[in-house]
Design a protein around this motif. Sequence first.
Motif, PDB file in Angstrom:
ATOM      1  N   ASN A 214      -4.969  -0.397   2.192  1.00 27.15           N
ATOM      2  CA  ASN A 214      -4.381  -0.158   0.910  1.00 27.15           C
ATOM      3  C   ASN A 214      -5.413   1.017   0.180  1.00 27.15           C
ATOM      4  O   ASN A 214      -4.907   1.552  -0.787  1.00 27.15           O
ATOM      5  CB  ASN A 214      -4.242  -1.202  -0.178  1.00 27.15           C
ATOM      6  N   ASN A 215      -6.014   1.766   0.970  1.00 30.04           N
ATOM      7  CA  ASN A 215      -6.794   2.772   0.545  1.00 30.04           C
ATOM      8  C   ASN A 215      -6.274   4.127   1.441  1.00 30.04           C
ATOM      9  O   ASN A 215      -7.171   5.093   1.272  1.00 30.04           O
ATOM     10  CB  ASN A 215      -8.358   2.800   0.803  1.00 30.04           C
ATOM     11  N   ASP A 230      -9.739   6.247  -2.842  1.00 29.12           N
ATOM     12  CA  ASP A 230     -10.940   5.113  -3.051  1.00 29.12           C
ATOM     13  C   ASP A 230     -12.284   5.807  -2.562  1.00 29.12           C
ATOM     14  O   ASP A 230     -12.453   5.148  -1.653  1.00 29.12           O
ATOM     15  CB  ASP A 230     -10.594   3.873  -2.581  1.00 29.12           C
TER      16      ASP A 230
HETATM   17 MG    MG Z   1      -9.151   0.369  -3.255  1.00 32.58          MG
END
Ligand code: MG
Length: 353
Positions: A214-215, A230
């Motif tokens: 999810n980054n 991120d």
């Molecule tokens: Mg993150």
Amino acid sequence: MEQICLNDVLQQFDISMNISPYGNGHINDTYCVDGPRYILQRINTSIFTNPAELMENIENVTAFLREKIIASGGNPDRETLTIIRTKDGKSFYQADEQNAFRVYKFISGTINIEDDKTPEDLYRAGKGFGHFQKLLSDFPVEVLHETIRDFHNTPKRVEALKNAIAEDKAGRVSSVEPEIAFALGNAFWADTVTKGIASGKIPVRVTHNDTKINNILFDQDTRAAVCVIDLDTVMSGSMLYDFGDALRIGGSTASEDETDLSKVMFDTNAFAQFAKGYLCEMKQELTAAELALLPLSVKLMTYECGIRFLTDYINGDTYFKIHRKNHNLDRARNQFKLVADISQKEAQLAEML
Ligand code: MG
Ligand code: ADP
Ligand code: GN1
């Protein structure tokens, strides 16, 4: 946080609009703003104790990526993070000692892929992270600050676990004996990468250090990898950290929060697909030592994350955001189940490579 009005914070960036909580990160507080056009983040300053150095890293890395993306005909506003400055030209706003905020352009037309990942998504994620690393392969690593000391020093993570056990601050040690036994029983191979770096066998590169799936943002229509986000932990490190950490989540048949451990297994096809995408970009850069350790890196990063969750549980849940009782313990058990499964499949993974 409670005392700070987010609209007042936004005025510092010359923005005044609707705000709502956003994303599933474990560390920072993230909000989307107006439509969404922006991402507002409260930087977690108990974890990132020097937001000025952290933001300097992100400014340098994104400026460097921007130039490369432009040179190759890409769209820099979509393929890397764009920092929105405050009215007085700063990259973040320090409201008080504990509260530091930053704003990025919202990258629209993208999605996070978490539980619904397909083998093709793993291939694309591998390409995305590999490409990110390739673009940064000639970034001057010496300008980067170490935003979290010894972040992926697994033996030091084992020491931190031992200290937590000795202190037993939250009185939880007696309830997690099997998990502690697993963690300490596996510590004998935890120094494989740190030892390799110290001896010069494993090269140090610019690495992301937090490559969970999810980054990375994917195009909502084509599902191609669009942007690695991120960037708080971009530092010098081993590519094995990024490869292993991405498959820790990307290669699991269940989410990190799954409590039914019969569902938690390592998917060797996901490994093959991710490796294919990653090596497409990075194969020329890697040494034989790095290539040989790719299967172990997945086990190592999963083990390290498991002991971090267990340590945080024993310490009374002070690091990772939790959303229910025993959340960190559940996450630790989940990661340890995965470590056991990866161990059984390690030879098969090496064969696949
Ligand atoms: Mg993150
Ligand atoms: P954390 O460190 O807490 O994980 P992230 O920087 O990963 O914080 O942000 C949390 C989530 O917010 C991401 O997983 C992503 O869904 C979303 N996000 C962050 N930055 C952007 C951006 N520039 N555009 C769109 N979504 C973003
Ligand atoms: C945190 O920030 P986020 O949610 O992407 C953590 C990672 C862990 C991960 C476990 C700075 O990642 O190291 O692997 O949670 N980030 C930091 O899900 O500690």
